[in-house]
Design an enzyme around this catalytic site. Structure first.
Site, short mmCIF file in Angstrom:
data_model
loop_
_atom_site.label_atom_id
_atom_site.label_comp_id
_atom_site.label_asym_id
_atom_site.label_seq_id
_atom_site.Cartn_x
_atom_site.Cartn_y
_atom_site.Cartn_z
N ASN A 289 2.69 -1.69 2.46
CA ASN A 289 3.12 -2.89 1.73
C ASN A 289 4.34 -2.53 0.90
O ASN A 289 4.30 -1.60 0.09
CB ASN A 289 2.00 -3.40 0.82
CG ASN A 289 0.89 -4.05 1.63
OD1 ASN A 289 1.14 -4.91 2.46
ND2 ASN A 289 -0.34 -3.62 1.41
N ARG A 291 5.93 -3.71 -1.66
CA ARG A 291 5.95 -4.51 -2.88
C ARG A 291 4.94 -3.94 -3.86
O ARG A 291 4.21 -3.00 -3.56
CB ARG A 291 5.57 -5.96 -2.57
CG ARG A 291 4.23 -6.07 -1.84
CD ARG A 291 3.69 -7.47 -1.76
NE ARG A 291 2.57 -7.59 -0.84
CZ ARG A 291 1.32 -7.27 -1.11
NH1 ARG A 291 1.02 -6.76 -2.29
NH2 ARG A 291 0.36 -7.44 -0.21
#
Length: 447
Positions: A289, A291
């Site tokens: 991911n 983020r």
């Protein structure tokens, strides 16, 4: 350092980023839909811009409106939070074209890790252990049968462009494979506009372990330890803790080092999370991911490092504030995601919160953007807050969590608080003895 940051999100994460900006002396702009005009982050920001009606596609996913808000207010950077546009490579590219800094990785790195097949290839190249499976998308059933036979049943078919459990099917034998492939392709096409799927070995009782990493974009990378996110329902995380009860110090140092080196070699900039399935002492990469994660506060609790500060610092060109040897781990932390949902059926429960009281005391943190009298809109994710508890060890953390859950009051709507009050008293949870299937089995037995 940036002069003004626009926060392109809502709810607790928008408030979390806003607080970090205020601590750093940075002016804040928030965008909001008409449904969020009375939200806490809108009230506390220096400036706010309404960008559209309630549906996300017309507001929080409207890139044109967000860029216009940047230009109107003079924001020189955008923090995307998580969800919405946080992993949208096109958004990052458009901001760069307008000389606005995206507080996150490059569009190219988002693209690489957003394609599950390319992400797996990249992970393998960087020395990250991967789950045995196909090298790319599988288009022919005959090829799928050959691959499945080679790696051994059961196998899992996954959407290349997807996540969250959509386009994901398990085949326990060759007789199951054809239907599983057809169903996965159909779901993937409907959900993501791309029906490409790939095959991996299906692990029987794995844990979900993720490693928090940071890169400076110039060849330096560090890790901030791991989080255990194995308590899930329909592939959605419910309870997260750090460090994992399943790992020892040697395993923790090994996988952290592997991930930090990979991030450095990739030239990655900003926060990222490398996620694994862990079984029988082995780690298997599943995705990255690109983020900030919902569960980042448990890492902050055990390291004492503000990860949003770090994101802003790296994006502004200031580099990483710490070296790997500077990062120390202290105690144990657990996060419970408090959702506006029925605690048994998980049906969303929008409405007005008539009374909202959060717990307090040593080691207690609540990240939430709601308040008494706040009306939860029916248009967005049901997360209303996160209870994060820290203790000197896991036993103290669990004791503190039990007390904090008893103090937490949310009236007027249904929430998942009763579920966590049950879980904290369960022997398996107390012993840290659970895997990614545990919660769904527990819920099924209670029906």
């Amino acid at each position: 350092m940036f002069q003004k940051i626009l926060i392109a999100n809502r709810g607790e994460i928008a408030l979390r980023v806003l607080r970090a900006c205020k601590e750093l002396g940075i002016q804040t702009v928030v965008v909001h839909s008409t449904a969020d005009a009375d939200a806490m982050h809108v009230r506390l920001a220096d400036e706010s811009v309404c960008i559209g009606p309630p549906p996300s596609r017309d507001s929080y996913l409207n890139i044109h409106q967000i860029v216009a808000a940047c230009e109107i207010t003079g924001a020189d950077a955008v923090h995307p939070g998580y969800g919405f546009l946080s992993e949208n490579a096109k958004f990052a590219d458009i901001l760069a074209a307008h000389n606005i800094t995206f507080i996150g990785p490059t569009g190219d790195h988002i693209r690489i890790m957003g394609d599950k097949i390319e992400a797996k290839r990249t992970a393998k190249r960087l020395g990250i252990p991967v789950v045995p499976g196909s090298d790319g998308a599988v288009t022919e059933d005959k090829e799928a049968k050959r691959i499945a036979a080679a790696i051994g049943y059961p196998v899992i078919i996954k959407a290349s462009a997807g996540g969250g459990g959509r386009g994901m099917k398990v085949a326990r034998s060759e007789a199951d494979l054809e239907v599983a492939l057809q169903t996965a392709r159909s779901e993937a096409g409907a959900a993501f506009g791309d029906d490409a799927v790939y095959i991996e070995k299906y692990l029987q009782k794995p844990r979900h372990i993720e490693v928090q990493v940071f890169g400076d974009g110039a060849g330096r990378g560090v890790h901030f330890g791991e989080r255990d996110c194995s308590l899930q329902r329909r592939h959605q995380k419910v309870w997260e803790e750090a460090p994992s009860p399943a790992l020892n110090a040697e395993e923790r140092a090994h996988i952290g080092g592997v991930c930090a080196r990979a991030i450095a070699d990739l030239g990655y900039s900003g926060a990222g999370t490398i996620e694994f399935l862990y079984e029988d002492g082995q780690f298997y990469f599943i995705e990255m991911n690109t983020r900030l994660q919902v569960e980042h506060p448990v890492t902050e609790a055990i390291t004492g490092i503000d990860l949003v500060h770090e994101q802003i610092r790296v994006a502004s060109g200031g580099g990483l504030s710490v070296r790997q040897e500077d990062i120390r781990f202290h105690g144990h932390a657990i996060e419970c995601r408090i959702n506006a949902e029925d605690p048994r059926t998980f049906t969303p429960s929008p409405g007005t919160i008539t009374h909202f009281h959060t717990p307090g005391g040593l080691g207690i943190r609540v990240d939430s953007g709601v308040y008494s009298g706040y009306k939860i809109p029916p248009y967005y994710d049901s997360l209303i807050g996160k209870l994060i508890v820290h203790g000197r060890n896991r036993v103290e953390c669990m004791m503190r969590l039990r007390r904090a859950l008893d103090e937490f009051v949310v009236d007027g709507i249904k929430t998942t608080l009763p579920l966590f009050r049950d879980l904290v008293g369960n022997a398996d949870i107390a012993n840290g003895d659970y895997d990614i299937h545990w919660l769904e089995k527990y819920l099924a037995e209670g029906d």
